[in-house]
Design an enzyme around this catalytic site. Sequence first.
Site, mmCIF file in Angstrom:
data_model
loop_
_atom_site.group_PDB
_atom_site.id
_atom_site.type_symbol
_atom_site.label_atom_id
_atom_site.label_comp_id
_atom_site.label_asym_id
_atom_site.label_seq_id
_atom_site.Cartn_x
_atom_site.Cartn_y
_atom_site.Cartn_z
ATOM 1 N N HIS A 41 0.763 -1.243 0.071
ATOM 2 C CA HIS A 41 -0.231 0.007 0.133
ATOM 3 C C HIS A 41 0.855 1.358 0.149
ATOM 4 C CE1 HIS A 41 -3.888 -1.875 1.717
ATOM 5 N NE2 HIS A 41 -3.632 -2.147 0.545
ATOM 6 N N TYR A 91 -9.566 4.229 2.780
ATOM 7 C CA TYR A 91 -10.056 3.088 3.632
ATOM 8 C C TYR A 91 -11.457 3.321 4.020
ATOM 9 C CZ TYR A 91 -5.393 0.912 4.696
ATOM 10 O OH TYR A 91 -4.444 0.277 4.532
ATOM 11 N N GLU A 128 1.365 1.741 7.681
ATOM 12 C CA GLU A 128 1.759 2.516 6.506
ATOM 13 C C GLU A 128 1.971 4.105 7.128
ATOM 14 O OE1 GLU A 128 -1.908 2.444 4.420
ATOM 15 O OE2 GLU A 128 -1.818 0.096 4.353
ATOM 16 N N TYR A 186 8.728 -3.134 -8.670
ATOM 17 C CA TYR A 186 9.809 -3.974 -9.313
ATOM 18 C C TYR A 186 11.087 -3.984 -8.232
ATOM 19 C CZ TYR A 186 7.472 -3.377 -13.873
ATOM 20 O OH TYR A 186 6.771 -3.289 -15.044
ATOM 21 N N SER A 187 11.692 -5.165 -7.886
ATOM 22 C CA SER A 187 12.639 -5.215 -6.964
ATOM 23 C C SER A 187 13.788 -4.536 -7.388
ATOM 24 C CB SER A 187 13.048 -6.764 -6.858
ATOM 25 O OG SER A 187 12.058 -7.503 -6.219
ATOM 26 N N GLY A 190 13.361 -18.092 -11.473
ATOM 27 C CA GLY A 190 12.653 -17.019 -12.524
ATOM 28 C C GLY A 190 13.248 -15.580 -12.225
ATOM 29 N N GLY A 222 12.319 -14.066 -10.173
ATOM 30 C CA GLY A 222 12.325 -13.928 -8.465
ATOM 31 C C GLY A 222 13.608 -14.127 -8.018
ATOM 32 N N VAL A 261 5.901 -12.283 -2.632
ATOM 33 C CA VAL A 261 4.910 -12.832 -3.828
ATOM 34 C C VAL A 261 5.168 -11.491 -4.759
ATOM 35 C CG1 VAL A 261 2.899 -13.446 -4.803
ATOM 36 C CG2 VAL A 261 3.784 -14.256 -2.553
ATOM 37 N N PHE A 262 5.376 -11.720 -6.173
ATOM 38 C CA PHE A 262 5.357 -10.691 -6.969
ATOM 39 C C PHE A 262 3.858 -10.761 -7.553
ATOM 40 C CE2 PHE A 262 9.723 -11.086 -8.672
ATOM 41 C CZ PHE A 262 10.390 -10.292 -7.782
ATOM 42 N N GLY A 263 3.258 -9.563 -7.454
ATOM 43 C CA GLY A 263 1.785 -9.450 -7.706
ATOM 44 C C GLY A 263 0.922 -9.719 -6.513
#
Length: 400
Positions: free
Chosen positions: A88, A98, A140, A201-202, A267, A269, A390-392
């Site tokens: 977030h 929220y 946050e 993106y990492s 991959g 990751g 987790v990507f996504g």
Amino acid sequence: MLSPESAATVRATLPVIAGAIQDITARFYDTMFADNPELLRDLFNRGNQANGEQRVALAGSIAAFATALVERPGELPGTMLSRIANKHASLGVTEEQYAVVHKYLFGAIGDVLGDAVTPEVAQAWDEVYWLMAETLIGLERDLYREAGRGWTRATVIERRDETADVVSFLLRPDVPMSFLPGQYVSVQVTLPDGARQIRQYSLSNAPERGDWRITVKRVRDEGAPEGEVSAWLHEHVRAGDVLAVSAPFGDLTLPEGDGPLLLASAGIGVTPILSMLDHLAATGSDRRVVVVHADRSPDAHVHREELADLVAALPGATLHRWYEDLPPAQVGDADHAADHVAAVGRADLSAIDLPGEVVACLCGPLPFMRAVRAQLVELGVPASGIHYEVFGPDLWIAAA
């Protein structure tokens, strides 16, 4: 904690809510986007909405949070909440949003369940929602205080094609910002239809390098539209261009201390793992590190030589690779820079000599991470010592 009355109501109605939660989240998104199209255009990932993954992830997180409240009173699911809060924050979510979510979520609950939503049921689940929301708002707020919020400009210093479907960009942000190895940044692009879509993106290099590197895989799914942002970056961005990026966020970071590590990826990751290894090499670490990577083939393995070079630069590191499609001539071949051989098939940790009290960081497709986690648990690694990214949308939560 929930009040005793609400806890009893949530416990009694949890099977009904959980059973209908995906219908509820589908109705929630449909009505919210119909009234607030700018949220879908400029905040939510349109691809994840189209394939339904975001709906599944939201349903899973609500069910997991409510289950924790009634089964483990006083013990919030901290890891899940931290992961959501970081995502977030990278999107710039505000406290006011929220209230918007609450309006449409509870409207959807009433639409789907009808008369089953008595005032007592509505009040109990309202308490669940605001406990989760207030916890996330607090997390946050702390993240924004530490890292800032909003967008900064970053100039593309270099573009490099890594494989047929992967390109890396070296970025220099206008405002220098440090990050923790393993974190990611959001990139916001304006697409041809005017939508300002955001993707994470990492950062795939060490903080010590100064500039930021992101590695972008072009998303191509058979039978589904290709990734909007990844395709745009591949087709349009060159050295000298300027991107809008967020501050770094993310809670899968290099574990502190000098204890042994397992860094396992598959991959794309590999990107946060590269950042961790690059940091260890830049700081002259002699930490014991077991590196595992799985991929379709050597040609598809992005940053393959760099990974091997980083492992070779660390005296306490070993590298183990698996490829599903490995040419017969390469089976058993040692890598050019690391004393190991590649194996055929999927990652198998049973033959690896893992050090005691190892802490594991996993990143890659969900089936890979689930398989590796199961192997680690079977080998005696406690669940508390296994961390993942987790990507996504986090579909791991949804399936838990």
